[in-house]
Write a protein that holds these residues in place. Structure first.
Motif, PDB file in Angstrom:
ATOM      1  N   ASP A 161      34.525  35.052  30.959  1.00 30.68           N
ATOM      2  CA  ASP A 161      35.329  36.183  31.030  1.00 30.68           C
ATOM      3  C   ASP A 161      36.377  36.013  31.757  1.00 30.68           C
ATOM      4  N   PHE A 162      37.597  35.957  30.992  1.00 29.56           N
ATOM      5  CA  PHE A 162      39.039  35.645  31.871  1.00 29.56           C
ATOM      6  C   PHE A 162      39.334  36.597  32.372  1.00 29.56           C
ATOM      7  N   ASN A 163      38.890  38.027  32.157  1.00 27.72           N
ATOM      8  CA  ASN A 163      39.201  39.084  33.113  1.00 27.72           C
ATOM      9  C   ASN A 163      38.526  39.221  34.301  1.00 27.72           C
ATOM     10  N   ASN A 164      37.592  38.319  34.585  1.00 26.59           N
ATOM     11  CA  ASN A 164      36.789  38.350  35.549  1.00 26.59           C
ATOM     12  C   ASN A 164      37.275  37.141  36.673  1.00 26.59           C
ATOM     13  N   LYS A 165      38.155  37.181  37.307  1.00 23.00           N
ATOM     14  CA  LYS A 165      38.756  36.201  38.123  1.00 23.00           C
ATOM     15  C   LYS A 165      37.807  35.675  39.075  1.00 23.00           C
ATOM     16  N   GLN A 166      37.023  36.558  39.924  1.00 23.55           N
ATOM     17  CA  GLN A 166      36.343  36.246  40.948  1.00 23.55           C
ATOM     18  C   GLN A 166      35.040  35.097  40.144  1.00 23.55           C
ATOM     19  N   ASN A 167      34.767  35.741  39.315  1.00 15.97           N
ATOM     20  CA  ASN A 167      33.556  34.578  38.508  1.00 15.97           C
ATOM     21  C   ASN A 167      34.220  33.345  38.183  1.00 15.97           C
ATOM     22  N   LEU A 168      35.471  33.167  37.448  1.00 17.41           N
ATOM     23  CA  LEU A 168      35.866  31.935  37.279  1.00 17.41           C
ATOM     24  C   LEU A 168      36.192  31.164  38.759  1.00 17.41           C
ATOM     25  N   ILE A 169      36.558  31.704  39.874  1.00 20.16           N
ATOM     26  CA  ILE A 169      36.779  31.080  40.910  1.00 20.16           C
ATOM     27  C   ILE A 169      35.384  30.672  41.651  1.00 20.16           C
TER      28      ILE A 169
ATOM     29  N   LEU B  98      45.170  28.210  41.540  1.00 20.97           N
ATOM     30  CA  LEU B  98      44.895  28.486  40.277  1.00 20.97           C
ATOM     31  C   LEU B  98      44.673  30.080  40.298  1.00 20.97           C
ATOM     32  N   GLU B  99      43.774  30.478  41.299  1.00 22.64           N
ATOM     33  CA  GLU B  99      43.921  31.910  41.533  1.00 22.64           C
ATOM     34  C   GLU B  99      44.972  32.593  41.677  1.00 22.64           C
ATOM     35  N   SER B 100      45.892  32.015  42.629  1.00 20.35           N
ATOM     36  CA  SER B 100      47.261  32.711  42.513  1.00 20.35           C
ATOM     37  C   SER B 100      47.991  32.841  41.393  1.00 20.35           C
ATOM     38  N   GLU B 101      47.740  31.612  40.522  1.00 24.62           N
ATOM     39  CA  GLU B 101      48.596  31.682  39.054  1.00 24.62           C
ATOM     40  C   GLU B 101      47.895  32.913  38.214  1.00 24.62           C
ATOM     41  N   ILE B 102      46.660  32.980  38.291  1.00 25.79           N
ATOM     42  CA  ILE B 102      45.941  33.991  37.537  1.00 25.79           C
ATOM     43  C   ILE B 102      46.531  35.317  37.829  1.00 25.79           C
ATOM     44  N   ASP B 103      46.689  35.661  39.199  1.00 24.61           N
ATOM     45  CA  ASP B 103      47.034  36.935  39.805  1.00 24.61           C
ATOM     46  C   ASP B 103      48.377  37.370  39.263  1.00 24.61           C
ATOM     47  N   THR B 104      49.375  36.120  39.323  1.00 23.45           N
ATOM     48  CA  THR B 104      50.770  36.448  38.966  1.00 23.45           C
ATOM     49  C   THR B 104      50.826  36.668  37.410  1.00 23.45           C
ATOM     50  N   PHE B 105      49.772  36.068  36.606  1.00 22.71           N
ATOM     51  CA  PHE B 105      49.731  36.218  35.244  1.00 22.71           C
ATOM     52  C   PHE B 105      49.486  37.541  34.818  1.00 22.71           C
ATOM     53  N   HIS B 106      48.401  38.143  35.786  1.00 26.25           N
ATOM     54  CA  HIS B 106      47.964  39.825  35.222  1.00 26.25           C
ATOM     55  C   HIS B 106      49.251  40.678  35.847  1.00 26.25           C
ATOM     56  N   ALA B 107      49.863  40.269  37.067  1.00 28.17           N
ATOM     57  CA  ALA B 107      51.024  40.953  37.674  1.00 28.17           C
ATOM     58  C   ALA B 107      52.279  41.187  36.607  1.00 28.17           C
ATOM     59  N   TYR B 108      52.653  39.843  36.042  1.00 27.21           N
ATOM     60  CA  TYR B 108      53.626  39.777  35.277  1.00 27.21           C
ATOM     61  C   TYR B 108      53.601  40.591  34.249  1.00 27.21           C
ATOM     62  N   PHE B 109      52.277  40.637  33.341  1.00 29.49           N
ATOM     63  CA  PHE B 109      52.119  41.385  32.247  1.00 29.49           C
ATOM     64  C   PHE B 109      51.954  42.998  32.402  1.00 29.49           C
ATOM     65  N   GLU B 110      51.497  43.384  33.660  1.00 31.01           N
ATOM     66  CA  GLU B 110      51.492  44.631  34.121  1.00 31.01           C
ATOM     67  C   GLU B 110      52.936  45.234  34.353  1.00 31.01           C
ATOM     68  N   ALA B 111      53.869  44.440  34.715  1.00 31.43           N
ATOM     69  CA  ALA B 111      55.295  44.876  34.854  1.00 31.43           C
ATOM     70  C   ALA B 111      55.980  44.671  33.512  1.00 31.43           C
ATOM     71  N   ASN B 112      55.511  43.659  32.725  1.00 34.44           N
ATOM     72  CA  ASN B 112      56.103  43.720  31.482  1.00 34.44           C
ATOM     73  C   ASN B 112      55.162  43.757  30.298  1.00 34.44           C
TER      74      ASN B 112
ATOM     75  N   ALA C 126      48.586  25.647  32.288  1.00 33.36           N
ATOM     76  CA  ALA C 126      48.300  26.445  31.209  1.00 33.36           C
ATOM     77  C   ALA C 126      48.758  28.193  31.753  1.00 33.36           C
ATOM     78  N   THR C 127      48.150  28.438  33.078  1.00 34.86           N
ATOM     79  CA  THR C 127      48.277  29.531  33.663  1.00 34.86           C
ATOM     80  C   THR C 127      49.541  29.887  33.926  1.00 34.86           C
ATOM     81  N   LYS C 128      50.103  29.065  34.554  1.00 32.50           N
ATOM     82  CA  LYS C 128      51.686  28.974  34.986  1.00 32.50           C
ATOM     83  C   LYS C 128      52.576  29.216  33.534  1.00 32.50           C
ATOM     84  N   MET C 129      52.145  28.550  32.417  1.00 30.55           N
ATOM     85  CA  MET C 129      52.946  28.744  31.039  1.00 30.55           C
ATOM     86  C   MET C 129      52.846  30.053  30.786  1.00 30.55           C
ATOM     87  N   SER C 130      51.641  30.820  30.731  1.00 29.18           N
ATOM     88  CA  SER C 130      51.421  32.121  30.554  1.00 29.18           C
ATOM     89  C   SER C 130      51.983  33.211  31.320  1.00 29.18           C
TER      90      SER C 130
END
Length: 151
Positions: A4-12, A101-115, A41-45
């Motif tokens: 579940d990519f939406n569950n960052k804590q489980n991934l980490i 990686l955890e930081s990049e996942i946070d950045t991914f969600h924040a980017y799309f929340e703003a855009n 890959a996450t940084k690309m996204s």
């Protein structure tokens, strides 16, 4: 079964069970190489790294159908286009790479929340939005988690 990519804590949490000398089920990556690969890959996204689409335009619908619309998993041993061998490690430890990686996942969600309507280029799928990137990451992370027995 997909992660579940939406569950960052489980991934980490799963990644934190890796050991530096853990052997993969296939391929040549070490655990840290795999985590650093997921960082790229996450940084690309999240707009932090641009790698242009390398797939001929006429083939993109086939890749989209598989990666975004099917329940199929990525094949074992599949190689990123144009990649031979391992890249040099960028982080001083597996722990540091997981934190990045955890930081990049946070950045991914924040980017799309703003855009929310943004489209970011994927090297295989061309420009895709937030939901499609999450689907891509779900399959990609699952592939590498299976590679290291994390699921």
């Amino acid at each position: 079964m997909f992660v579940d990519f939406n569950n960052k804590q489980n991934l980490i949490d799963r990644l934190n069970t890796l050991t530096v000398d853990q052997q993969s089920e296939w391929g040549i990556m070490t655990p840290q190489h795999m985590v650093e690969h997921l960082i790229v890959a996450t940084k690309m996204s999240n707009g932090g790294l641009h790698i242009p689409c390398r797939i001929p335009k006429e083939m993109i619908p086939k890749y989209k159908a598989f990666l975004l619309e099917s329940d199929g998993e990525m094949e074992r041993g599949i190689k990123a286009g144009g990649m031979e061998g391992l890249l040099d490690l960028r982080y001083s430890s597996l722990e540091e790479a997981i934190n990045k990686l955890e930081s990049e996942i946070d950045t991914f969600h924040a980017y799309f929340e703003a855009n929310p309507d943004a489209k970011i280029e994927n090297p295989v799928l061309a420009e895709i939005g937030y939901e499609d990137w999450k689907t891509f990451h779900k399959k990609h992370f699952t592939h590498h988690f299976k590679q290291f027995g994390l699921i």
